[in-house]
Design an enzyme around this catalytic site. Structure first.
Site, PDB file in Angstrom:
ATOM      1  N   ALA A  48      -1.896   7.060   5.321  1.00 48.65           N
ATOM      2  CA  ALA A  48      -0.967   7.429   5.441  1.00 48.65           C
ATOM      3  C   ALA A  48       0.322   7.574   5.449  1.00 48.65           C
ATOM      4  O   ALA A  48       0.252   6.175   5.483  1.00 48.65           O
ATOM      5  CB  ALA A  48      -0.908   8.008   7.455  1.00 48.65           C
TER       6      ALA A  48
ATOM      7  N   SER B  52       7.754   8.323   7.663  1.00 48.04           N
ATOM      8  CA  SER B  52       9.128   7.749   7.817  1.00 48.04           C
ATOM      9  C   SER B  52       9.265   6.667   7.009  1.00 48.04           C
ATOM     10  O   SER B  52      10.586   5.711   5.887  1.00 48.04           O
ATOM     11  CB  SER B  52      10.258   7.859   8.723  1.00 48.04           C
ATOM     12  OG  SER B  52       9.754   8.003  10.229  1.00 48.04           O
ATOM     13  N   ILE B  53       9.216   5.342   8.354  1.00 50.69           N
ATOM     14  CA  ILE B  53       9.246   4.576   8.183  1.00 50.69           C
ATOM     15  C   ILE B  53       7.953   3.422   7.201  1.00 50.69           C
ATOM     16  O   ILE B  53       8.521   2.058   7.990  1.00 50.69           O
ATOM     17  CB  ILE B  53      10.229   3.677   9.113  1.00 50.69           C
ATOM     18  CG1 ILE B  53       9.338   3.285  10.716  1.00 50.69           C
ATOM     19  CG2 ILE B  53      11.089   4.391  10.053  1.00 50.69           C
ATOM     20  CD1 ILE B  53       9.857   2.534  11.370  1.00 50.69           C
TER      21      ILE B  53
ATOM     22  N   GLN C 133       3.578   2.774   6.593  1.00 56.30           N
ATOM     23  CA  GLN C 133       2.871   3.456   5.825  1.00 56.30           C
ATOM     24  C   GLN C 133       1.267   2.663   6.811  1.00 56.30           C
ATOM     25  O   GLN C 133       1.269   1.840   7.100  1.00 56.30           O
ATOM     26  CB  GLN C 133       2.203   3.528   4.513  1.00 56.30           C
ATOM     27  CG  GLN C 133       2.449   2.222   3.562  1.00 56.30           C
ATOM     28  CD  GLN C 133       2.365   2.433   2.033  1.00 56.30           C
ATOM     29  OE1 GLN C 133       3.585   3.391   2.022  1.00 56.30           O
ATOM     30  NE2 GLN C 133       1.937   1.400   1.715  1.00 56.30           N
ATOM     31  N   VAL C 134       0.717   3.630   7.003  1.00 55.12           N
ATOM     32  CA  VAL C 134      -0.778   3.164   7.196  1.00 55.12           C
ATOM     33  C   VAL C 134      -1.975   3.185   6.527  1.00 55.12           C
ATOM     34  O   VAL C 134      -1.897   3.719   5.724  1.00 55.12           O
ATOM     35  CB  VAL C 134      -0.863   4.370   8.476  1.00 55.12           C
ATOM     36  CG1 VAL C 134      -2.593   3.371   8.930  1.00 55.12           C
ATOM     37  CG2 VAL C 134       0.001   3.797   9.241  1.00 55.12           C
TER      38      VAL C 134
ATOM     39  N   LYS D 110      -0.586  -1.041  10.102  1.00 52.92           N
ATOM     40  CA  LYS D 110       1.036   0.324  10.046  1.00 52.92           C
ATOM     41  C   LYS D 110       1.490  -0.982   9.268  1.00 52.92           C
ATOM     42  O   LYS D 110       2.928  -2.206  10.229  1.00 52.92           O
ATOM     43  CB  LYS D 110       1.590   0.576  11.209  1.00 52.92           C
ATOM     44  CG  LYS D 110       3.398   1.626  10.825  1.00 52.92           C
ATOM     45  CD  LYS D 110       2.894   2.564  11.652  1.00 52.92           C
ATOM     46  CE  LYS D 110       3.689   1.800  13.281  1.00 52.92           C
ATOM     47  NZ  LYS D 110       4.694   3.487  14.150  1.00 52.92           N
TER      48      LYS D 110
ATOM     49  N   ASP E 198       8.078  11.672  19.946  1.00 52.44           N
ATOM     50  CA  ASP E 198       7.952  11.841  18.421  1.00 52.44           C
ATOM     51  C   ASP E 198       6.337  13.393  18.930  1.00 52.44           C
ATOM     52  O   ASP E 198       5.395  12.965  17.589  1.00 52.44           O
ATOM     53  CB  ASP E 198       7.634  10.254  17.140  1.00 52.44           C
ATOM     54  CG  ASP E 198       8.127  10.738  16.191  1.00 52.44           C
ATOM     55  OD1 ASP E 198       8.493  12.171  16.063  1.00 52.44           O
ATOM     56  OD2 ASP E 198       7.735  10.362  15.256  1.00 52.44           O
TER      57      ASP E 198
END
Length: 463
Positions: free
Chosen positions: A131, A134-135, A137-138, A152, A281
């Site tokens: 995935a 926004s800041i 990726q995983v 992450k 969020d």
């Protein structure tokens, strides 16, 4: 050198291309109509091209621009259906997908933050991200003790890009405004800029996630993966499978959508009461629907605690008090409370009955035992509040939103937007009664002649 396009001139040019692109496609559409295509076909093609460009630009920029896109995506249920269709697919992609960082950049960050031997921490590490947000990726991996984990990795330069994007987007607020009827985009961007920078602090995020994981460890309805390891720009947590909420929205059964909606509402209201923190969020990319081990029923998996609101006493009492008194029709009391809390400024004078009429349709889901959240209901509310001819619009312009309620307000609206996307039937009143201070009136003596008996009953009930 970062792979995140963060130089101010480059990023500003990409963002500036959005409104220019909108104008160019409008001209293209006029040409097509002159050429004989029907208005309906041209409009559909125009909206699809606009949606595609919006996704491409915001997705490539990541940072604050993509965060803004995620915020927009949960409000698509307020758009008229003929406009919402093309935007829905493009904006939903922003909830958990973006062009990934090159493997070399990922390895460079891990080397810098975890050391040259970082690979020895993992039995397996998948270079392809599972995935991208926004800041960061995983990546899926296996920790050295055999646990499946999510790693992450923060994009290099993400902080710089995050704040720059939101500053630039505020300049285009009027042009982006039509995407969310009835909402002033500029304050939304300002609030995002003030709050979302917290996501850059992975130490803060790790602490918030650990608190939630500990509190919900044995919860039958909600699961929060625990933190395994954390350092600057790298956060390792337990891996969590499940059905992404975006898939439940698009393809889920009625049972899945209703269960997801109920648990989402439960988590929203119970979280502050149980942890003193509000997960701030609530877009679908941060939730999973998890099957129970016995195959009977579902739990809600919750991800990403980068942005939280700290509420040590839980949700503020005036929220429950106002909801209860509005439902009871106490116009004067509601108005007085709104004035005391700063929702009505000192120099403004409003009709309490008009304020009550303004609020009642919005809190309709709390008035009944169960309520089905739909896009059509959301659009009706949005239209009522956005129509400059309506009394609701005129009154709404005179209300104020105190800073202490900004995040609570955004989270609540976003959650309602997701419930409408789910088309979920939810017993919202049950969650309000269980978790929101003030929604149920305080204990009152019913028999004035036997106060001691009543006091004993209170003590016994409390024990």
């Amino acid at each position: 050198m970062s792979d995140l396009p963060r130089k101010a001139i480059t990023r500003t040019a990409k963002l500036a291309a959005l409104p220019l692109g909108f104008a160019g496609r409008a001209t293209w559409g006029l040409g097509k109509r002159i050429g004989g295509k029907s208005a309906e076909i041209v409009a559909r093609e125009l909206q699809q091209r606009t949606a595609d460009q919006l996704f491409r630009v915001l997705g490539e920029l990541k940072g604050g621009a993509m965060k803004f896109g995620q915020a927009l995506s949960v409000f698509e249920s307020a758009l008229p259906e003929e406009i919402a269709g093309p935007y829905r697919a493009a904006l939903t992609k922003l909830q958990d997908a973006a062009p990934p960082m090159p493997t070399s950049t990922v390895h460079a960050v891990l080397t810098e933050r975890l050391g040259d031997e970082w690979q020895e921490l993992f039995l397996n590490f998948e270079d392809k991200p599972s995935a991208a947000a926004s800041i960061g990726q995983v990546h899926r991996a296996v920790w050295h003790d055999g646990r499946e984990v999510a790693v992450k990795v923060q994009y290099p330069g993400a902080g710089e890009a995050l704040l720059s994007d939101l500053t630039q987007l505020s300049r285009f607020a009027k042009l982006l405004g039509p995407l969310i009827p009835g909402m002033d985009i500029k304050p939304l961007i300002t609030e995002l800029r003030d709050r979302v920078s917290e996501e850059l602090d992975y130490d803060l995020e790790a602490r918030s996630q650990r608190e939630h994981a500990a509190e919900f460890a044995d919860d039958p309805d909600v699961r929060v993966p625990d933190v395994v390891f954390q350092s600057d720009q790298v956060l390792v947590t337990e891996w969590m499978d499940g059905i992404p909420l975006a898939e439940v929205i698009s393809d889920g059964t009625e049972e899945q959508r209703d269960r997801a909606g109920q648990l989402l509402a439960r988590f929203l209201f119970s979280g502050p009461a149980r942890t003193g923190l509000l997960h701030a969020d609530p877009h679908p990319g941060n939730f999973r629907l998890l099957p129970e081990e016995d195959g009977e029923g579902w739990r809600l998996g919750v991800l990403d605690f980068g942005t939280v609101d700290r509420l040590p006493g839980g949700l503020p009492d005036p929220i429950g008090d106002c909801l209860r008194m509005t439902l009871e029709g106490q116009a004067e009391a509601v108005y007085g409370l709104l004035c005391d809390e700063g929702f009505v400024k000192d120099e403004i004078e409003l009709d309490p009955d008009a304020v009550l009429d303004y609020l009642l349709p919005i809190i309709e889901p709390a008035e009944v035992e169960e309520f089905t959240f739909t896009r059509s209901w959301m659009r009706t509310q949005a239209a009522r509040l956005a129509d400059i001819r309506s009394p609701a619009y005129q009154l709404g312009k005179q209300l104020n939103l105190p800073p202490s309620y900004l995040l609570i307000h955004r989270v609540t609206l976003s959650t309602i937007g997701v419930l409408c996307q789910l088309n979920a039937t939810v017993r919202l009143r049950d969650e309000l009664e269980a978790w929101v201070p003030g929604f149920l009136a305080e204990y009152e003596y019913e028999d004035a002649e036997e106060p001691e008996a009543d006091a004993d009953a209170v003590v016994e009930a409390g024990s």
